[in-house]
Every structure is written in C-alpha cells, then in structure tokens.
Design a protein around this motif. Structure first.
Motif, PDB file in Angstrom:
ATOM      1  N   THR A  32      29.091 -44.480 -44.282  1.00  0.00           N
ATOM      2  CA  THR A  32      30.397 -44.147 -43.702  1.00  0.00           C
ATOM      3  C   THR A  32      30.423 -42.743 -43.181  1.00  0.00           C
ATOM      4  O   THR A  32      29.835 -41.764 -43.593  1.00  0.00           O
ATOM      5  CB  THR A  32      31.538 -44.177 -44.812  1.00  0.00           C
ATOM      6  OG1 THR A  32      31.194 -43.477 -45.802  1.00  0.00           O
ATOM      7  CG2 THR A  32      31.756 -45.670 -45.368  1.00  0.00           C
ATOM      8  N   MET A  33      31.007 -42.649 -41.846  1.00  0.00           N
ATOM      9  CA  MET A  33      30.951 -41.398 -41.163  1.00  0.00           C
ATOM     10  C   MET A  33      32.273 -40.743 -41.529  1.00  0.00           C
ATOM     11  O   MET A  33      33.391 -41.316 -41.868  1.00  0.00           O
ATOM     12  CB  MET A  33      30.959 -41.325 -39.730  1.00  0.00           C
ATOM     13  CG  MET A  33      29.511 -42.160 -39.271  1.00  0.00           C
ATOM     14  SD  MET A  33      29.230 -42.024 -37.190  1.00  0.00           S
ATOM     15  CE  MET A  33      29.311 -40.468 -37.127  1.00  0.00           C
ATOM     16  N   PRO A  34      32.313 -39.428 -41.628  1.00  0.00           N
ATOM     17  CA  PRO A  34      33.608 -38.607 -42.096  1.00  0.00           C
ATOM     18  C   PRO A  34      34.528 -38.608 -40.980  1.00  0.00           C
ATOM     19  O   PRO A  34      36.032 -38.540 -41.205  1.00  0.00           O
ATOM     20  CB  PRO A  34      33.049 -37.006 -42.360  1.00  0.00           C
ATOM     21  CG  PRO A  34      31.679 -37.211 -41.495  1.00  0.00           C
ATOM     22  CD  PRO A  34      31.224 -38.428 -41.433  1.00  0.00           C
ATOM     23  N   VAL A  35      34.249 -38.922 -39.459  1.00  0.00           N
ATOM     24  CA  VAL A  35      35.205 -39.030 -38.656  1.00  0.00           C
ATOM     25  C   VAL A  35      35.089 -40.132 -37.912  1.00  0.00           C
ATOM     26  O   VAL A  35      33.749 -40.822 -37.523  1.00  0.00           O
ATOM     27  CB  VAL A  35      34.849 -37.852 -37.353  1.00  0.00           C
ATOM     28  CG1 VAL A  35      35.926 -37.786 -36.487  1.00  0.00           C
ATOM     29  CG2 VAL A  35      34.836 -36.515 -38.206  1.00  0.00           C
ATOM     30  N   ASP A  36      36.193 -40.994 -37.313  1.00  0.00           N
ATOM     31  CA  ASP A  36      36.097 -42.321 -36.596  1.00  0.00           C
ATOM     32  C   ASP A  36      35.978 -41.980 -35.244  1.00  0.00           C
ATOM     33  O   ASP A  36      37.022 -41.135 -34.573  1.00  0.00           O
ATOM     34  CB  ASP A  36      37.631 -43.003 -36.984  1.00  0.00           C
ATOM     35  CG  ASP A  36      37.352 -44.400 -36.119  1.00  0.00           C
ATOM     36  OD1 ASP A  36      36.324 -44.629 -35.871  1.00  0.00           O
ATOM     37  OD2 ASP A  36      38.291 -44.890 -36.359  1.00  0.00           O
ATOM     38  N   LEU A  37      34.758 -42.105 -34.611  1.00  0.00           N
ATOM     39  CA  LEU A  37      34.580 -41.782 -33.279  1.00  0.00           C
ATOM     40  C   LEU A  37      35.319 -42.561 -32.191  1.00  0.00           C
ATOM     41  O   LEU A  37      35.362 -41.968 -30.982  1.00  0.00           O
ATOM     42  CB  LEU A  37      33.016 -41.866 -33.029  1.00  0.00           C
ATOM     43  CG  LEU A  37      31.973 -40.918 -33.876  1.00  0.00           C
ATOM     44  CD1 LEU A  37      30.759 -41.014 -33.575  1.00  0.00           C
ATOM     45  CD2 LEU A  37      32.584 -39.324 -33.568  1.00  0.00           C
ATOM     46  N   LEU A  38      35.639 -43.898 -32.617  1.00  0.00           N
ATOM     47  CA  LEU A  38      36.254 -44.734 -31.659  1.00  0.00           C
ATOM     48  C   LEU A  38      37.921 -44.443 -31.510  1.00  0.00           C
ATOM     49  O   LEU A  38      38.429 -44.819 -30.592  1.00  0.00           O
ATOM     50  CB  LEU A  38      35.994 -46.289 -31.916  1.00  0.00           C
ATOM     51  CG  LEU A  38      34.502 -46.597 -31.670  1.00  0.00           C
ATOM     52  CD1 LEU A  38      34.660 -47.905 -32.133  1.00  0.00           C
ATOM     53  CD2 LEU A  38      34.243 -46.543 -30.273  1.00  0.00           C
ATOM     54  N   ASN A  39      38.260 -44.093 -32.574  1.00  0.00           N
ATOM     55  CA  ASN A  39      39.575 -43.814 -32.719  1.00  0.00           C
ATOM     56  C   ASN A  39      40.164 -42.141 -33.143  1.00  0.00           C
ATOM     57  O   ASN A  39      40.512 -42.234 -34.317  1.00  0.00           O
ATOM     58  CB  ASN A  39      40.375 -44.917 -33.796  1.00  0.00           C
ATOM     59  CG  ASN A  39      40.184 -46.200 -33.447  1.00  0.00           C
ATOM     60  OD1 ASN A  39      40.350 -46.555 -32.014  1.00  0.00           O
ATOM     61  ND2 ASN A  39      39.567 -46.994 -34.125  1.00  0.00           N
ATOM     62  N   PRO A  40      39.792 -41.397 -32.142  1.00  0.00           N
ATOM     63  CA  PRO A  40      40.104 -39.825 -32.813  1.00  0.00           C
ATOM     64  C   PRO A  40      41.409 -39.854 -32.744  1.00  0.00           C
ATOM     65  O   PRO A  40      42.496 -40.338 -31.896  1.00  0.00           O
ATOM     66  CB  PRO A  40      39.428 -39.204 -31.531  1.00  0.00           C
ATOM     67  CG  PRO A  40      39.179 -40.012 -30.398  1.00  0.00           C
ATOM     68  CD  PRO A  40      39.358 -41.391 -30.859  1.00  0.00           C
ATOM     69  N   THR A  41      41.991 -38.570 -33.611  1.00  0.00           N
ATOM     70  CA  THR A  41      43.530 -38.263 -33.530  1.00  0.00           C
ATOM     71  C   THR A  41      43.817 -37.589 -32.355  1.00  0.00           C
ATOM     72  O   THR A  41      43.007 -37.222 -31.467  1.00  0.00           O
ATOM     73  CB  THR A  41      43.621 -37.529 -34.948  1.00  0.00           C
ATOM     74  OG1 THR A  41      42.697 -36.143 -34.721  1.00  0.00           O
ATOM     75  CG2 THR A  41      42.983 -37.927 -36.083  1.00  0.00           C
ATOM     76  N   ALA A  42      45.006 -37.607 -31.902  1.00  0.00           N
ATOM     77  CA  ALA A  42      45.649 -36.913 -30.911  1.00  0.00           C
ATOM     78  C   ALA A  42      45.185 -35.348 -30.935  1.00  0.00           C
ATOM     79  O   ALA A  42      44.859 -34.662 -29.817  1.00  0.00           O
ATOM     80  CB  ALA A  42      46.994 -36.910 -30.770  1.00  0.00           C
ATOM     81  N   GLU A  43      45.206 -34.795 -32.140  1.00  0.00           N
ATOM     82  CA  GLU A  43      44.927 -33.375 -32.290  1.00  0.00           C
ATOM     83  C   GLU A  43      43.448 -33.194 -31.891  1.00  0.00           C
ATOM     84  O   GLU A  43      43.033 -32.186 -30.991  1.00  0.00           O
ATOM     85  CB  GLU A  43      45.037 -32.859 -33.471  1.00  0.00           C
ATOM     86  CG  GLU A  43      44.783 -31.360 -33.849  1.00  0.00           C
ATOM     87  CD  GLU A  43      45.224 -31.148 -35.319  1.00  0.00           C
ATOM     88  OE1 GLU A  43      43.941 -30.507 -36.038  1.00  0.00           O
ATOM     89  OE2 GLU A  43      46.070 -31.313 -35.827  1.00  0.00           O
ATOM     90  N   ALA A  44      42.579 -33.922 -32.342  1.00  0.00           N
ATOM     91  CA  ALA A  44      41.070 -33.832 -32.145  1.00  0.00           C
ATOM     92  C   ALA A  44      40.990 -34.207 -30.610  1.00  0.00           C
ATOM     93  O   ALA A  44      39.886 -33.413 -29.898  1.00  0.00           O
ATOM     94  CB  ALA A  44      40.318 -34.717 -32.850  1.00  0.00           C
ATOM     95  N   GLU A  45      41.711 -34.987 -29.855  1.00  0.00           N
ATOM     96  CA  GLU A  45      41.301 -35.097 -28.571  1.00  0.00           C
ATOM     97  C   GLU A  45      41.774 -34.136 -27.642  1.00  0.00           C
ATOM     98  O   GLU A  45      41.282 -33.930 -26.534  1.00  0.00           O
ATOM     99  CB  GLU A  45      42.190 -36.595 -28.285  1.00  0.00           C
ATOM    100  CG  GLU A  45      41.889 -37.143 -27.036  1.00  0.00           C
ATOM    101  CD  GLU A  45      40.504 -38.023 -27.006  1.00  0.00           C
ATOM    102  OE1 GLU A  45      40.230 -38.309 -25.856  1.00  0.00           O
ATOM    103  OE2 GLU A  45      39.786 -38.121 -27.848  1.00  0.00           O
TER     104      GLU A  45
END
Length: 114
Positions: A32-45
């Motif tokens: 499992t990856m620590p970050v979901d690459l397909l559904n980034p948060t608005a802050e990360a985007e």
C-alpha cells in the motif's frame, strides 16, 4: 531455515512453508502506498507544478480590483508586470513583483469567472 529464492532463478516461485517443497505457490504481497496518486487532495493538487497536475491548469487569472478611494472596479491580470493605477483617482492599485502582482493595502479583489 528461512526460505530464500533461488539466486540463479530470481523469479522462481517460493515453496510454501506448510505444504513442503513439492507444492509451489507464488508468494505475492500487496504494497500500500502512503499517498493515493489517482485521487490527490485539493491541497496537494494546488501545491504541485502547473504542468504536473492531473489536469494541467495555469496559476494566473484575471481579477477585478476595487479602488479603496473611489470604489471603481478595474480588471487586472494576476501576474501584471506594470504598475496599475486607478483611472478615477490615480491611486496605485498593484505593483509588480517577480511573480504575482502585489496589491496595495485597502484594495479588495475577486477572481473573474469568464
């Protein structure tokens, strides 16, 4: 004895500990990856570079600035490279910096939709 894969055949499946060496099973684990690459948060985007977002979009925009003196509205580019003066009272609305233009104190703005 810990079972290790064959050094000569690294992709050969490991034998099961309970079934013995004759029964071969493929050992697989889901990582499992620590970050979901397909559904980034608005802050990360918002923090990513404009070309590395899922959907490329510019950082610049047009905005309506309201003059604090005469309350006249002027349309200004967010990354304006020249000093913008109010046409009614000749007050400086924003001054250029290396990136986004800096609004003077008392000026309010809103992003233009269209």
């Amino acid at each position: 004895d810990a079972i290790q894969p064959n050094k000569h055949r690294p992709f050969q499946s490991l034998s099961c500990l309970f079934c013995g060496p004759s029964a071969r099973q493929i050992v697989s684990e889901y990582i499992t990856m620590p970050v979901d690459l397909l559904n980034p948060t608005a802050e990360a985007e918002a923090n990513t570079h404009k070309l590395k977002r899922l959907v490329q979009s510019p950082n610049s925009f047009f905005m309506d600035i309201k003059c604090p003196g005469c309350f006249q509205i002027t349309t200004v580019f967010s990354h304006a490279q020249t000093v913008v003066l109010c046409s009614g009272c000749n007050v400086m609305l924003c001054q250029p910096t290396g990136g986004r233009a800096r609004l003077t104190e008392g000026c309010s703005y809103r992003k233009k939709v269209d």
